[in-house]
Write an enzyme that holds these catalytic residues in place. Structure first.
Site, PDB file in Angstrom:
ATOM      1  CG  HIS A   1      28.125  50.083   2.783  1.00 61.48           C
ATOM      2  ND1 HIS A   1      28.832  50.848   3.683  1.00 61.48           N
ATOM      3  CD2 HIS A   1      29.032  49.589   1.915  1.00 61.48           C
ATOM      4  CE1 HIS A   1      30.112  50.834   3.374  1.00 61.48           C
ATOM      5  NE2 HIS A   1      30.265  50.079   2.301  1.00 61.48           N
TER       6      HIS A   1
ATOM      7  CB  CYS B   1      32.052  47.571   3.809  1.00 56.87           C
ATOM      8  SG  CYS B   1      32.824  47.648   2.167  1.00 56.87           S
TER       9      CYS B   1
ATOM     10  CD  GLU C   1      26.328  52.053   5.856  1.00 58.70           C
ATOM     11  OE1 GLU C   1      27.111  52.534   5.007  1.00 58.70           O
ATOM     12  OE2 GLU C   1      26.261  50.825   6.106  1.00 58.70           O
TER      13      GLU C   1
END
Length: 247
Positions: A221, A121, A223
């Protein structure tokens, strides 16, 4: 989960540097300036076979890169538009010049050492800016909808088409549904970066540095989805390959 070298010996898990926030934070009985990062980053690195190492937003953090095997430029607040010669948009967030400078130094050192890098990002945006590109400061101005950032703290689900043969496509396939939370995006793409993924509205969602084994930026994202660590695993694998080649 170390890899095995050509001699059959196990190599230790690669050390993956994670750039962290410098923010005011309250927890327990404390309310003070802190270095922090959402735990999901560390958890996904571990699940992918790496060892997470937090890099605070201080200039000295770049010196730690020499002891790492790969770097993740993590998400966070907007990059200071002054770094790419623009005036701030009315919707731009407050700049974090300390973090911008620290992460730029980490990135430069990682590139100098031919180290694998994953920009997440904000990290993808910083990668583009530091290589000479610019940012679109408020995506809804260009695409007419808030789907990439529905509301504060809420991730949008975005379908991304990836270029065949790209590093990201090799990791996650030709198309992927991802979690996004960005109101900015790449505008003029820096020389050397290749766009390898776009959303249906044309927003750049993935870029890769041409001629480098693994320098990738994604607007989403990875994660945030603990069930899918494929992209982080690709970074960890690239780190292992580099470590083995330099033994």
């Amino acid at each position: 989960m170390g890899s095995n070298g050509s001699d059959g010996t196990a190599h230790p898990r690669p050390l993956i540097g994670l750039t962290a926030y410098g923010e005011r934070a309250a927890y327990g009985v404390w309310d003070h300036d802190a270095v922090l990062l959402p735990r999901t980053y560390g958890d996904v690195v571990v699940a992918a076979g790496g060892v997470p190492v937090l890099l605070p937003p201080v200039p000295e953090a770049a010196a730690a890169v020499d002891r790492l095997d790969a770097v993740v430029l993590c998400g966070g607040p907007d990059v200071d538009p002054g770094r790419y010669g623009a005036a701030p948009h009315p919707r731009a967030g407050a700049p974090r010049p300390e973090r911008d400078a620290a992460e730029a130094a980490v990135l430069r050192r990682a590139l100098e050492r031919d180290m694998p890098v994953l920009g997440v990002c904000r990290g993808a945006q910083l990668l583009n800016v530091e290589l000479g590109g610019t940012l679109l400061q408020h995506v809804p101005d260009a695409v007419g909808h808030p789907g990439h950032n529905p509301s504060p703290g809420v991730f949008g689900t975005v379908a991304v088409e990836l270029e065949p043969g790209s590093r990201v496509a090799a990791a996650v396939g030709p198309a992927v549904s991802v979690l996004c939370h960005h109101h900015q995006a790449l505008d003029r793409v820096a020389d050397g970066l290749v766009v390898t993924g776009r959303a249906g509205d044309g927003t750049v969602e993935a870029v890769e540095l041409d001629g480098h084994p693994f320098v990738v930026g994604v607007q989403w994202h990875p994660e945030q989805d603990a069930t899918d660590v494929r992209l982080m695993a690709a970074l960890v694998h690239a780190a292992q390959v580099r470590a083995e080649s330099t033994v």
